[in-house]
Scaffold this active site. Sequence first.
Site, PDB file in Angstrom:
ATOM      1  N   ASP A 107       0.820  -1.395  -0.034  1.00  0.00           N
ATOM      2  CA  ASP A 107       0.094   0.001   0.095  1.00  0.00           C
ATOM      3  C   ASP A 107       0.668   1.398  -0.116  1.00  0.00           C
ATOM      4  O   ASP A 107       2.032   1.341   0.818  1.00  0.00           O
ATOM      5  CB  ASP A 107      -0.980  -0.259   1.271  1.00  0.00           C
ATOM      6  CG  ASP A 107      -1.657  -1.351   1.082  1.00  0.00           C
ATOM      7  OD1 ASP A 107      -2.141  -1.518   0.115  1.00  0.00           O
ATOM      8  OD2 ASP A 107      -2.593  -0.658   2.204  1.00  0.00           O
ATOM      9  N   ARG A 158      -1.100  -0.693  -8.653  1.00  0.00           N
ATOM     10  CA  ARG A 158      -2.370   0.055  -8.787  1.00  0.00           C
ATOM     11  C   ARG A 158      -2.404   1.233  -8.393  1.00  0.00           C
ATOM     12  O   ARG A 158      -1.895   1.789  -7.781  1.00  0.00           O
ATOM     13  CB  ARG A 158      -3.087  -0.794  -7.673  1.00  0.00           C
ATOM     14  CG  ARG A 158      -4.680   0.023  -6.165  1.00  0.00           C
ATOM     15  CD  ARG A 158      -4.693  -0.203  -4.993  1.00  0.00           C
ATOM     16  NE  ARG A 158      -4.464  -1.519  -4.339  1.00  0.00           N
ATOM     17  CZ  ARG A 158      -4.207  -1.696  -3.280  1.00  0.00           C
ATOM     18  NH1 ARG A 158      -3.748  -0.487  -2.635  1.00  0.00           N
ATOM     19  NH2 ARG A 158      -3.850  -2.959  -2.425  1.00  0.00           N
TER      20      ARG A 158
HETATM   21  P1  FAD Z   1     -14.232   8.899  -5.284  1.00  0.00           P
HETATM   22  O1  FAD Z   1     -13.426  10.572  -6.300  1.00  0.00           O
HETATM   23  O2  FAD Z   1     -13.959   9.058  -3.677  1.00  0.00           O
HETATM   24  O3  FAD Z   1     -15.945   9.222  -5.972  1.00  0.00           O
HETATM   25  C1  FAD Z   1     -16.351   8.550  -6.903  1.00  0.00           C
HETATM   26  C2  FAD Z   1     -16.890   9.070  -6.887  1.00  0.00           C
HETATM   27  O4  FAD Z   1     -17.328   6.623  -7.285  1.00  0.00           O
HETATM   28  C3  FAD Z   1     -18.519   8.706  -6.675  1.00  0.00           C
HETATM   29  O5  FAD Z   1     -19.151   9.647  -7.444  1.00  0.00           O
HETATM   30  C4  FAD Z   1     -19.086   7.621  -6.170  1.00  0.00           C
HETATM   31  O6  FAD Z   1     -19.965   7.516  -7.929  1.00  0.00           O
HETATM   32  C5  FAD Z   1     -18.005   6.923  -6.276  1.00  0.00           C
HETATM   33  N1  FAD Z   1     -18.124   6.344  -4.983  1.00  0.00           N
HETATM   34  C6  FAD Z   1     -17.223   6.448  -4.400  1.00  0.00           C
HETATM   35  N2  FAD Z   1     -17.296   6.322  -3.405  1.00  0.00           N
HETATM   36  C7  FAD Z   1     -18.719   5.505  -3.447  1.00  0.00           C
HETATM   37  C8  FAD Z   1     -18.985   4.950  -1.644  1.00  0.00           C
HETATM   38  N3  FAD Z   1     -18.653   4.569  -0.636  1.00  0.00           N
HETATM   39  N4  FAD Z   1     -20.138   4.089  -2.118  1.00  0.00           N
HETATM   40  C9  FAD Z   1     -21.068   4.424  -3.016  1.00  0.00           C
HETATM   41  N5  FAD Z   1     -20.089   5.000  -4.137  1.00  0.00           N
HETATM   42  C10 FAD Z   1     -19.375   5.812  -3.886  1.00  0.00           C
HETATM   43  N6  FAD Z   1      -5.339   5.163  -1.093  1.00  0.00           N
HETATM   44  C11 FAD Z   1      -4.212   5.681  -0.730  1.00  0.00           C
HETATM   45  O7  FAD Z   1      -3.583   6.711   0.204  1.00  0.00           O
HETATM   46  N7  FAD Z   1      -3.376   4.305  -0.574  1.00  0.00           N
HETATM   47  C12 FAD Z   1      -3.030   3.137  -0.908  1.00  0.00           C
HETATM   48  O8  FAD Z   1      -2.849   2.139  -0.627  1.00  0.00           O
HETATM   49  C13 FAD Z   1      -4.668   2.811  -1.460  1.00  0.00           C
HETATM   50  N8  FAD Z   1      -5.577   1.645  -1.586  1.00  0.00           N
HETATM   51  C14 FAD Z   1      -6.268   1.377  -1.623  1.00  0.00           C
HETATM   52  C15 FAD Z   1      -6.686  -0.232  -2.633  1.00  0.00           C
HETATM   53  C16 FAD Z   1      -8.543   0.077  -3.126  1.00  0.00           C
HETATM   54  C17 FAD Z   1      -8.501  -1.445  -3.174  1.00  0.00           C
HETATM   55  C18 FAD Z   1      -9.296   1.060  -3.113  1.00  0.00           C
HETATM   56  C19 FAD Z   1     -10.206   0.754  -3.787  1.00  0.00           C
HETATM   57  C20 FAD Z   1      -8.855   2.689  -2.865  1.00  0.00           C
HETATM   58  C21 FAD Z   1      -7.532   2.669  -1.713  1.00  0.00           C
HETATM   59  N9  FAD Z   1      -7.410   4.035  -1.088  1.00  0.00           N
HETATM   60  C22 FAD Z   1      -5.443   3.910  -1.194  1.00  0.00           C
HETATM   61  C23 FAD Z   1      -8.140   4.772  -1.351  1.00  0.00           C
HETATM   62  C24 FAD Z   1      -8.052   5.725  -2.698  1.00  0.00           C
HETATM   63  O9  FAD Z   1      -6.772   6.265  -3.027  1.00  0.00           O
HETATM   64  C25 FAD Z   1      -9.694   7.378  -2.066  1.00  0.00           C
HETATM   65  O10 FAD Z   1      -9.215   7.776  -1.421  1.00  0.00           O
HETATM   66  C26 FAD Z   1     -10.666   6.354  -2.975  1.00  0.00           C
HETATM   67  O11 FAD Z   1     -10.787   5.515  -3.037  1.00  0.00           O
HETATM   68  C27 FAD Z   1     -12.316   7.439  -2.636  1.00  0.00           C
HETATM   69  O12 FAD Z   1     -11.586   7.316  -4.680  1.00  0.00           O
HETATM   70  P2  FAD Z   1     -12.661   6.870  -5.712  1.00  0.00           P
HETATM   71  O13 FAD Z   1     -11.872   6.806  -6.678  1.00  0.00           O
HETATM   72  O14 FAD Z   1     -12.935   5.270  -5.069  1.00  0.00           O
HETATM   73  O15 FAD Z   1     -14.299   6.970  -5.712  1.00  0.00           O
END
Ligand code: FAD
Length: 278
Positions: A107, A158
């Site tokens: 991560d 990722r």
């Molecule tokens: P966002 O930009 O938050 O949202 C965009 C759209 O996605 C929303 O408008 C909605 O349509 C949909 N959405 C988002 N969240 C939801 C919800 N809870 N319910 C329903 N719809 C939703 N971050 C790090 O800094 N380091 C890491 O190592 C790391 N590992 C990760 C591993 C995985 C598998 C994932 C999925 C995320 C990880 N993250 C990590 C977190 C990442 O950086 C984001 O903070 C997080 O994924 C939110 O961004 P997003 O692109 O999912 O969507």
Amino acid sequence: MIPPVASRFVAGETPAEALDHARELNDRNVRAILNLLGEHYDDRGPADEDAEAYLRLVDDIGDTAVDACISVKPSQIGLDAGTEVFRENVERIADYAADAGVFVWIDMEDHTTTDATLDAYEELARRHEGGVGVCVQSNLRRTDDDLERLAEVPGKVRLVKGAYDPPAEIAYEEKSVVDDAYRRHLEYMFEHFDGGIAVGSHDPEMIDRAKALHEEYGTDFEIQMLMGVREDAQYDLAEEYEVWQYVPYGDKWLSYFYRRVMERKENLTFALRAVLGR
Ligand code: FAD
């Protein structure tokens, strides 16, 4: 025991519960990325303990034959206690997992850890010719350069938007600018990477964009989402694409649950609805 309100996001306190959850996912064609919750240990003791726990988890994955890999946080396995502690532990885990055929993700934490994390990743990915993956964050201005470097490394990457709040000099702050960067980084990866792309996002627009880029460039990719977030979409996507769910477990679930709620208040509503059956 984890209260029902949090169990939407966390598989349980024990590896056995995490593996049970992974098995249920596998039945729906989704694979599991298992993460033992824990981070920011200042001392070597707890970092070594969590590293040992990951070695046992690798054995459990082999014994139970679930389709699962592991994801570790640098500060969980010693980065705050010293780069050499982190390097020793991450190498131990990656070497052991490689022998067992289990994939290891690293991560990405806050911006002060990016260089140490990428350096460790690059060495291990080259040593194991893949078998290791790393996360990069689109909200960091350096990520365009980092992706150029990573395109030459034989592991997986990722791409996420970034869960931390770095200072403005080194990061994009506005959400629309981060989204633009994510689109740009996706495009770069599909064009220049030889597979190994993991789209770590719940954003339907970014998932659609990845599908379109896959059509255009033919580069392989997988989709990764968190346990408890858009799970129906995960199962639907898994009918056509490779989908992995990030599955946290362990007794340090409270701060993880709190983070999920703070990043999106509806998460609490969803979780409460699930508990109340409404
Ligand atoms: P966002 O930009 O938050 O949202 C965009 C759209 O996605 C929303 O408008 C909605 O349509 C949909 N959405 C988002 N969240 C939801 C919800 N809870 N319910 C329903 N719809 C939703 N971050 C790090 O800094 N380091 C890491 O190592 C790391 N590992 C990760 C591993 C995985 C598998 C994932 C999925 C995320 C990880 N993250 C990590 C977190 C990442 O950086 C984001 O903070 C997080 O994924 C939110 O961004 P997003 O692109 O999912 O969507």
